[in-house]
Design a protein around this motif. Structure first.
Motif, PDB file in Angstrom:
ATOM      1  N   VAL A 228       6.905 -14.324   2.895  1.00 41.44           N
ATOM      2  CA  VAL A 228       7.906 -14.189   3.963  1.00 41.44           C
ATOM      3  C   VAL A 228       7.466 -15.048   5.147  1.00 41.44           C
ATOM      4  CG1 VAL A 228       8.611 -11.875   3.248  1.00 41.44           C
ATOM      5  CG2 VAL A 228       6.749 -12.134   4.906  1.00 41.44           C
ATOM      6  N   LYS A 229       8.383 -15.253   6.092  1.00 39.65           N
ATOM      7  CA  LYS A 229       8.095 -16.116   7.248  1.00 39.65           C
ATOM      8  C   LYS A 229       7.107 -15.477   8.210  1.00 39.65           C
ATOM      9  CE  LYS A 229      10.908 -19.591   6.326  1.00 39.65           C
ATOM     10  NZ  LYS A 229      10.372 -20.954   6.068  1.00 39.65           N
ATOM     11  N   SER A 230       7.230 -14.172   8.422  1.00 32.51           N
ATOM     12  CA  SER A 230       6.358 -13.493   9.384  1.00 32.51           C
ATOM     13  C   SER A 230       6.263 -12.010   9.052  1.00 32.51           C
ATOM     14  CB  SER A 230       6.882 -13.672  10.816  1.00 32.51           C
ATOM     15  OG  SER A 230       8.152 -13.066  10.949  1.00 32.51           O
ATOM     16  N   LEU A 231       5.245 -11.383   9.585  1.00 33.83           N
ATOM     17  CA  LEU A 231       5.048  -9.945   9.414  1.00 33.83           C
ATOM     18  C   LEU A 231       5.115  -9.259  10.767  1.00 33.83           C
ATOM     19  CD1 LEU A 231       2.126  -9.886   6.801  1.00 33.83           C
ATOM     20  CD2 LEU A 231       4.565  -9.593   6.376  1.00 33.83           C
ATOM     21  N   LYS A 232       5.380  -7.962  10.746  1.00 32.29           N
ATOM     22  CA  LYS A 232       5.555  -7.193  11.985  1.00 32.29           C
ATOM     23  C   LYS A 232       4.460  -6.144  12.129  1.00 32.29           C
ATOM     24  CE  LYS A 232       8.696  -4.058   9.573  1.00 32.29           C
ATOM     25  NZ  LYS A 232      10.063  -3.531   9.442  1.00 32.29           N
ATOM     26  N   GLY A 233       4.467  -5.478  13.258  1.00 33.16           N
ATOM     27  CA  GLY A 233       3.515  -4.404  13.495  1.00 33.16           C
ATOM     28  C   GLY A 233       3.901  -3.139  12.743  1.00 33.16           C
ATOM     29  N   THR A 234       2.959  -2.202  12.663  1.00 32.55           N
ATOM     30  CA  THR A 234       3.235  -0.945  11.958  1.00 32.55           C
ATOM     31  C   THR A 234       2.191   0.099  12.332  1.00 32.55           C
ATOM     32  OG1 THR A 234       3.776  -0.004   9.784  1.00 32.55           O
ATOM     33  CG2 THR A 234       1.829  -1.397   9.902  1.00 32.55           C
ATOM     34  N   TYR A 235       2.385   1.304  11.822  1.00 29.90           N
ATOM     35  CA  TYR A 235       1.379   2.377  11.882  1.00 29.90           C
ATOM     36  C   TYR A 235       0.947   2.667  10.452  1.00 29.90           C
ATOM     37  CZ  TYR A 235      -0.612   7.081  11.930  1.00 29.90           C
ATOM     38  OH  TYR A 235      -1.445   8.159  11.725  1.00 29.90           O
ATOM     39  N   HIS A 236      -0.361   2.832  10.247  1.00 28.21           N
ATOM     40  CA  HIS A 236      -0.850   3.123   8.898  1.00 28.21           C
ATOM     41  C   HIS A 236      -2.060   4.045   8.976  1.00 28.21           C
ATOM     42  CE1 HIS A 236      -1.486   2.478   4.623  1.00 28.21           C
ATOM     43  NE2 HIS A 236      -2.760   2.279   4.872  1.00 28.21           N
ATOM     44  N   ARG A 237      -2.109   5.000   8.060  1.00 29.75           N
ATOM     45  CA  ARG A 237      -3.245   5.924   7.979  1.00 29.75           C
ATOM     46  C   ARG A 237      -4.067   5.590   6.734  1.00 29.75           C
ATOM     47  NH1 ARG A 237      -5.020  10.671  10.073  1.00 29.75           N
ATOM     48  NH2 ARG A 237      -6.236  12.030   8.705  1.00 29.75           N
ATOM     49  N   VAL A 238      -5.363   5.373   6.929  1.00 29.16           N
ATOM     50  CA  VAL A 238      -6.269   4.999   5.843  1.00 29.16           C
ATOM     51  C   VAL A 238      -6.442   6.165   4.873  1.00 29.16           C
ATOM     52  CG1 VAL A 238      -8.624   4.245   5.306  1.00 29.16           C
ATOM     53  CG2 VAL A 238      -7.475   3.400   7.374  1.00 29.16           C
ATOM     54  N   ILE A 239      -6.489   5.860   3.578  1.00 25.25           N
ATOM     55  CA  ILE A 239      -6.673   6.888   2.544  1.00 25.25           C
ATOM     56  C   ILE A 239      -8.084   7.494   2.630  1.00 25.25           C
ATOM     57  CG2 ILE A 239      -5.004   5.861   0.963  1.00 25.25           C
ATOM     58  CD1 ILE A 239      -7.394   4.651  -0.592  1.00 25.25           C
ATOM     59  N   PRO A 240      -8.278   8.707   2.079  1.00 25.01           N
ATOM     60  CA  PRO A 240      -9.617   9.322   2.067  1.00 25.01           C
ATOM     61  C   PRO A 240     -10.600   8.521   1.198  1.00 25.01           C
ATOM     62  CG  PRO A 240      -7.910  10.948   1.595  1.00 25.01           C
ATOM     63  CD  PRO A 240      -7.250   9.609   1.521  1.00 25.01           C
ATOM     64  N   ASP A 241     -11.861   8.642   1.532  1.00 25.34           N
ATOM     65  CA  ASP A 241     -12.922   7.921   0.837  1.00 25.34           C
ATOM     66  C   ASP A 241     -13.329   8.674  -0.434  1.00 25.34           C
ATOM     67  OD1 ASP A 241     -15.420   6.799   0.008  1.00 25.34           O
ATOM     68  OD2 ASP A 241     -15.681   5.983   2.022  1.00 25.34           O
ATOM     69  N   ARG A 242     -12.985   8.125  -1.585  1.00 24.57           N
ATOM     70  CA  ARG A 242     -13.259   8.799  -2.860  1.00 24.57           C
ATOM     71  C   ARG A 242     -14.764   8.882  -3.150  1.00 24.57           C
ATOM     72  NH1 ARG A 242     -13.221   4.421  -6.993  1.00 24.57           N
ATOM     73  NH2 ARG A 242     -12.907   2.490  -5.852  1.00 24.57           N
ATOM     74  N   ILE A 243     -15.537   7.916  -2.654  1.00 21.74           N
ATOM     75  CA  ILE A 243     -16.986   7.941  -2.885  1.00 21.74           C
ATOM     76  C   ILE A 243     -17.639   9.047  -2.055  1.00 21.74           C
ATOM     77  CG2 ILE A 243     -19.127   6.620  -2.829  1.00 21.74           C
ATOM     78  CD1 ILE A 243     -16.992   5.655  -4.879  1.00 21.74           C
TER      79      ILE A 243
END
Length: 337
Positions: A228-243
């Motif tokens: 795509v031409k460009s990307l936008k901002g967002t909110y994201h929550r990191v997944i839990p650490d399986r290790i």
């Protein structure tokens, strides 16, 4: 006496012999947070990433992004905002890269966004086959011109990257992530064959899609990205650490304690849970995201081979080696990674 001898050194002093009880909360996955943070280079808009763990590698990535020109603000708890305000440098210096091999993850985003990147080799000026060669060959196939001078990867794509059909000779997690990020802003379609299946790769794809990327196939060995031409901002929550979650499960079983593990990602640990069950350790769900660990009086020996996800992870090998010392019989662990 021990404390006196160690007072001038960094050390962990452990008083053993106690059953552990209480609540442990699984942190965000470092190996998901690092590529997520690198992906903030792909947009001029603000990206908020939550559930980032407090670790040295995370601080190194923050410093690296700040060197490039990303402004990072602590919002609350484990949430941070990232915004590329002004490009200060397109060079990832050895002083930072040498502290963390995952620094190579800025190569793809920088090249896609700015058309140029200099990234130190993790080992400096080394001779012979490098783990990053898979990344470099894939980027060259996408049109990048790459040279290695004085221990630095110098990559340029003045006319932008082009979509390509990439086949990794060997499964590589960071390679899959690097090319996936680069492909989001490339012209045309990129297909990654023999892609890594890890949950951290899937998490990155989820975040990129929130930013406007056109990605499908994550979690399989074939990922397709339409640039795509460009990307936008967002909110994201990191997944839990399986290790970390697997480590907490082993800890609880070893001490015979009563520990509630919050944010336990059972769906990422199906194979590990099966191995634990075979040993005589049972992961019991008490809510949607909470488990307790129960164990049999006598633990059974097992044979384990480390493999790529979804099989047994190499990062849990040491913990299970300790656990199997208490099993009634001979166990065997084979390292294949």
């Amino acid at each position: 006496m021990i404390k006196e001898e160690l007072k001038l050194k960094e050390a962990l002093i452990i008083e053993g012999g106690n059953k552990l009880k209480g609540v442990l909360e699984v942190s965000g996955a470092k190996n998901a947070a690092l590529p997520n943070m690198a992906a903030t280079l792909l947009t001029d808009e603000e990206v908020v990433i939550d559930n980032i763990p407090d670790l040295l590698d995370i601080e190194t990535m923050k410093n690296l992004l700040n060197t490039i020109g990303v402004q990072i603000n602590h919002i609350k708890d484990k949430a941070y905002s990232f915004k590329l305000n002004e490009v200060k440098s397109l060079k990832a210096p050895y002083e930072l890269v040498s502290k963390m091999r995952a620094s190579i993850l800025v190569l793809g985003p920088m090249l896609a966004k700015f058309g140029y990147a200099e990234v130190s080799l993790p080992g400096g000026c080394s001779i012979g086959t490098r783990p990053v060669d898979l990344h470099l060959k894939a980027l060259e196939k996408m049109g990048a011109e790459i040279t290695i001078e004085h221990g630095y990867i110098k990559a340029s794509a003045p006319k932008g990257l082009k979509g390509a059909h990439i086949f990794f000779d060997k499964i590589t997690v960071t390679g899959t992530e690097n090319i996936m990020m680069a492909a989001t802003l490339a012209e045309g379609k990129t297909i990654i064959e023999n892609a890594a299946l890890e949950p951290e790769v899937v998490d990155l794809a989820v975040m990129l899609r929130k930013m406007g990327a056109n990605i499908k196939g994550e979690g399989t060995h074939r990922i397709e990205i339409e640039g795509v031409k460009s990307l936008k901002g967002t909110y994201h929550r990191v997944i839990p650490d399986r290790i970390e979650a697997g480590t907490f499960a082993v800890l609880s079983a070893l001490t015979g304690g009563n520990i509630v593990i919050k944010n336990y990602p059972s769906h990422y640990l199906e194979y590990v849970n099966e191995v634990l069950e075979n040993i005589g350790i049972h992961i019991v769900k008490i809510s949607e995201s909470e488990v307790v660990v129960k164990r049999d009086d006598i633990l059974k020996p097992v044979n384990i081979e480390t493999r790529e996800y979804p099989l047994f992870p190499t990062d849990l090998q040491a913990q299970f080696m300790t656990l199997l010392c208490f099993a009634n019989g001979v166990s065997e662990i084979t390292e294949n990674i």
